[in-house]
Design an enzyme around this catalytic site. Structure first.
Site, PDB file in Angstrom:
ATOM      1  CB  CYS A 269      44.728  41.894  43.860  1.00  0.00           C
ATOM      2  SG  CYS A 269      43.579  42.482  45.120  1.00  0.00           S
TER       3      CYS A 269
ATOM      4  NE  ARG B 286      41.968  40.739  41.376  1.00  0.00           N
ATOM      5  CZ  ARG B 286      42.517  41.201  40.261  1.00  0.00           C
ATOM      6  NH1 ARG B 286      42.588  40.437  39.173  1.00  0.00           N
ATOM      7  NH2 ARG B 286      43.020  42.420  40.216  1.00  0.00           N
TER       8      ARG B 286
END
Length: 286
Positions: A249, A254
């Site tokens: 990410c 994430r």
């Protein structure tokens, strides 16, 4: 059925496990960034607090060196054979910690599905105060019990990311919002460059402008979507379990959640490109 279903716990399962107190072999941690004050106001009984500032460092928030990660684990009494259960007010923080613990070699790492909100919604009681968990966690572990990192394949750097792009059986999976992927925003105050890695396969994340959103992977309550839906999302981008897949990410939160979901599903060859867009855009410095 998830291949590693035991590693994703519901609030009721956690409450049942702790009905007689926190088992001596378990370490329960709330992970967060700068959230010790809210933790002390209310947290799951028996939990200790882990600040992500201890496992990743400014200014680019890449993972801390292995020797520092080891110090953090030992200071919490964590060995390779300790069961660690993680949750967060933002569960991406818990996923970041979980992924790094798996990388270091903790064999039994579990995540509370939906995080602290799930505990509250289930109506379970909270504790207040410093909440440093059972007394045994206050005693640092003398040793980890195995060489670290036990799973170096779970983290790759920029050189390895470039090599993965060149492989016919490899894939870099971009876990970023559409606006980040298209270069409309960088998504981060400390990343000025916009765009995405050429050759990477975009498989979404969450809402534009919110680097803490994983709505493409989670239900509105923050729980994991059915594995079949997530796999369909990946397969549409040509990412299948037969490939060597590295998730990335901006810097790692994430991507760590996507990694953990793939880990739950039993995908065999997965990693996190820890530098992500931050390192790639800076010329590959990781």
């Amino acid at each position: 059925m998830l291949a590693r279903a035991r590693q994703l716990m519901t609030a009721d399962q956690l409450a049942t496990l702790f009905a007689g107190g926190v088992p001596a072999s378990v370490c329960l941690l709330e992970a967060g960034y700068g959230l010790r004050a809210p933790f002390e106001q209310a947290h799951i009984p028996g939990a200790a607090y882990l600040d992500t500032d201890d496992i990743e460092h400014a200014p680019r928030w890449l993972k801390a060196p292995d020797h520092e990660l080891l110090t953090v684990l030992l200071s919490h009494g964590i060995r390779h054979d300790t069961t660690v259960i993680l949750y967060g007010r933002n569960n991406l923080a818990a996923a970041r910690a979980a992924q790094l613990m798996l990388y270091m070699g903790v064999a039994d790492v579990r995540l509370l599905d939906g995080g602290f909100d799930a505990w509250l919604r289930a109506g379970h009681a909270c504790a207040c105060g410093a909440g440093l968990a059972p007394a045994w966690t206050l005693t640092p572990a003398a040793d980890f019990g195995r060489a670290v990192p036990a799973h170096p394949e779970y983290i790759i750097d920029t050189v390895q990311a470039r090599a993965l792009l060149a492989r016919t059986d490899g894939a870099l999976a971009s876990i970023r919002s559409e606006a980040e992927h298209l270069g409309k925003i960088s998504g981060y105050s400390y990343i000025s460059q916009r765009g995405d890695i050429p050759g990477a396969r975009w498989v979404a994340a969450g809402e534009d402008g919110d680097i803490h959103s994983m709505s493409a992977y989670q239900l509105p309550n923050g729980a994991m979507k059915p594995a079949s839906e997530i796999e369909q999302l990946w397969q549409a981008a040509g990412i299948t379990r037969e490939r060597q897949v590295a998730f990335y990410c901006g810097t790692g939160w994430r991507a760590s959640m996507a990694f953990f979901y793939a880990y739950l599903m039993g995908w065999p060859r997965i990693s996190v490109y820890d530098g992500g867009w931050c390192a790639w855009a800076a010329g590959g410095e990781a």
